[in-house]
Write a protein that holds these residues in place. Structure first.
Motif, short mmCIF file in Angstrom:
data_model
loop_
_atom_site.label_atom_id
_atom_site.label_comp_id
_atom_site.label_asym_id
_atom_site.label_seq_id
_atom_site.Cartn_x
_atom_site.Cartn_y
_atom_site.Cartn_z
N VAL A 16 4.46 -1.79 39.20
CA VAL A 16 4.30 -1.13 37.91
C VAL A 16 3.92 -2.20 36.90
O VAL A 16 4.66 -3.16 36.69
N ARG A 17 2.76 -2.02 36.25
CA ARG A 17 2.21 -3.02 35.34
C ARG A 17 1.76 -2.31 34.06
O ARG A 17 0.59 -1.94 33.93
N PRO A 18 2.68 -2.12 33.09
CA PRO A 18 2.32 -1.36 31.89
C PRO A 18 1.19 -1.97 31.07
O PRO A 18 0.22 -1.29 30.74
N GLY A 19 1.31 -3.25 30.70
CA GLY A 19 0.27 -3.90 29.92
C GLY A 19 0.11 -3.32 28.52
O GLY A 19 0.84 -2.42 28.10
N LEU B 81 3.71 0.73 21.03
CA LEU B 81 3.57 1.27 22.40
C LEU B 81 4.46 0.41 23.30
O LEU B 81 4.08 -0.68 23.71
N ASP B 82 5.65 0.91 23.57
CA ASP B 82 6.68 0.10 24.21
C ASP B 82 7.10 0.74 25.53
O ASP B 82 7.75 1.79 25.53
N PHE B 83 6.71 0.12 26.64
CA PHE B 83 7.04 0.65 27.95
C PHE B 83 7.86 -0.35 28.74
O PHE B 83 7.51 -1.53 28.82
N ASP B 84 8.96 0.12 29.33
CA ASP B 84 9.56 -0.58 30.46
C ASP B 84 8.72 -0.25 31.70
O ASP B 84 8.18 0.85 31.82
N ALA B 85 8.65 -1.20 32.64
CA ALA B 85 8.02 -0.85 33.91
C ALA B 85 8.87 0.19 34.64
O ALA B 85 8.38 1.27 35.00
N ILE B 86 10.15 -0.11 34.85
CA ILE B 86 11.11 0.86 35.37
C ILE B 86 12.39 0.72 34.58
O ILE B 86 12.86 -0.40 34.34
N THR B 87 12.98 1.82 34.18
CA THR B 87 14.29 1.80 33.54
C THR B 87 15.10 3.00 33.99
O THR B 87 14.55 4.07 34.31
N THR B 88 16.42 2.83 34.04
CA THR B 88 17.33 3.96 34.20
C THR B 88 17.87 4.33 32.82
O THR B 88 17.99 3.49 31.94
N VAL B 89 18.21 5.60 32.64
CA VAL B 89 18.79 6.07 31.39
C VAL B 89 20.02 6.91 31.70
O VAL B 89 20.45 7.01 32.85
N ALA C 30 5.33 -5.66 31.19
CA ALA C 30 5.94 -4.64 30.34
C ALA C 30 5.87 -5.05 28.88
O ALA C 30 5.86 -6.23 28.54
N THR C 31 5.85 -4.06 27.99
CA THR C 31 5.86 -4.33 26.56
C THR C 31 7.25 -4.06 25.97
O THR C 31 7.45 -4.28 24.77
N ASP C 32 8.19 -3.59 26.79
CA ASP C 32 9.60 -3.56 26.42
C ASP C 32 10.31 -4.46 27.42
O ASP C 32 10.16 -5.66 27.37
#
Length: 412
Positions: A102-105, A115-123, A139-141
């Motif tokens: 997973v490569r958000p960029g 524009l803030d993305f984790d590649a993978i996150t649990t919530v 990732a940008t987050d």
């Protein structure tokens, strides 16, 4: 257990075992045969891939809300599956994710565009989750996180019960979080955030490379073990703990716990003055450090512990470590670098060029923290491939192959 070698409090999740085999037959972001359609399906399910290549998430997060899921990226034909321009969110229990990239960029957005993305996150709602052998970069987050609701319930016991818990992050490549990119706050090159009250989290055998901080960070009241990870070229901080008082107004502080054993930290071109473990903020933490190796670029020892706060908090050293989580065979720190280099990331038998570059830089002491994926060649664009999934080639209980997978030539 979930698969041979599964570790931690989540090791015995069934994932999607015994459920439907759902075949991803298109690289389209949604629609018939898509990955999005498969994860949204109800009931136990195993997601396999009859395509290889890139799935462009088009500035979206795909949210997993249905439990009992196994994502088997190892089934994809070469070059495997990479997700770009977005991320995955796990909001369900009993989820196993293996061998994806997973490569958000920056996804073409302006700097500080929000524009803030984790590649993978649990919530909140995530428990018994394993993320194993994945490659999570740009990732940008954060690249890989366990997030949650900070205060759900009336007591610390309820806060912990309602947080993400029983989480394993194992054998992943967690690298090149983007620094001055699209995050609204500006600099945000981060490895892993373990949010307030997340508990029973195991972080084992991962490569953290070129992340400014959070390699990983435990926030207030978080509890878990950080074992046998290789941390290369951190910027400002490697391991750290921080309860932020402003976020806890009106609530008593919880005591966190971090066990860090057999980790290796190597400074790189982006590394500032630091210690292996740093404590900040306002809350106390129970800490056990053992057999961790931290060196500068010349191999000289670095401090094991420091602080970036003047608050009267305590870093209480535990006399004895808690028991090792299920399935962990702790390596001495002297063996960790070679073990992680050989094993971390998606599809070690078939690494893509991004992973191969990061691993080569880690071995040779090169590379740096970056602001954009375009500084290192941009998003991968391999030609799509297709191959029918044959159930008889796999142990459907564990999704392990019954015959050797085709290997790519090793690093030179």
């Amino acid at each position: 257990m979930a698969f041979p070698g599964a570790q931690g409090w989540a090791a015995h999740t069934p994932g999607g075992r015994g459920g439907r085999i759902l075949r991803v037959t298109t690289l389209a972001v949604d629609g018939p045969g898509s990955f999005a359609e498969a994860i949204a399906t109800r009931g136990p399910r195993i997601v396999v891939f009859e395509v290889g290549g890139v799935i462009d998430l088009q500035r979206r997060e795909l949210r997993i809300t249905e439990p009992y899921l196994t994502i088997a990226g190892q089934t994809a034909p070469q070059p495997g599956i990479s997700f770009i321009r977005g991320g995955l969110v796990v909001a369900a229990h009993d989820v196993v994710i293996r061998h994806i990239r997973v490569r958000p960029g920056e996804a073409g957005a302006a700097k500080m565009a929000g524009l803030d993305f984790d590649a993978i996150t649990t919530v909140r709602g995530a428990r018994d989750v394993i993320v194993d052998h994945c490659s999570l970069t740009w990732a940008t987050d954060e690249n890989l996180s366990a997030s949650s609701t900070r205060f759900l319930g009336e007591s610390e016991r309820e806060w912990m019960a309602n947080a993400s818990r029983r989480i394993t992050f194992s054998n992943n490549l967690i690298a090149e979080g983007l620094a001055n990119a699209t995050h609204a706050k500006g600099e945000h090159s981060k490895g892993s955030l373990i949010h307030d009250h997340v508990n029973d989290v195991l972080i084992v055998g991962n490569l953290y490379a070129h992340n400014y901080e959070r390699n990983p960070l435990f926030k207030g009241g978080a509890r878990g073990q950080v074992l046998n990870n290789l941390i290369y070229d951190p910027g400002q901080r490697a391991l750290h703990y921080n309860l932020i008082a402003e976020e806890w107004l009106g609530h008593p502080y919880s005591t966190g716990q971090m066990v860090a054993r057999g980790n290796v930290m190597r400074a790189g071109p982006s590394t500032q003055e630091l210690a292996l473990f740093m404590i900040g903020g306002s809350g106390d933490v129970e800490l056990f450090l053992e057999d961790n190796l931290a060196v500068d670029r010349l191999g000289r020892p670095l401090p094991q512990q420091g602080r970036y706060t003047t608050a009267p908090l305590k870093s209480e050293r535990m006399r004895q470590p808690p028991p090792l989580p299920f399935g962990v065979s702790l390596l001495p720190s002297a063996q960790v670098q070679d073990a992680v280099i050989a094993n971390a990331g998606a599809r070690p038998w078939d690494r893509d060029d991004v992973d191969r570059r990061i691993l080569a830089d880690t071995i040779e002491g090169r590379g740096r923290i970056i602001d954009s994926e375009n500084e290192v060649g941009g998003y991968p664009r391999p030609e799509p491939t297709r191959q029918i999934f044959v159930p008889g080639d796999w142990d459907l209980a564990t999704m392990e192959p019954l015959k050797p997978l085709p290997r790519r030539a090793p690093l030179k």
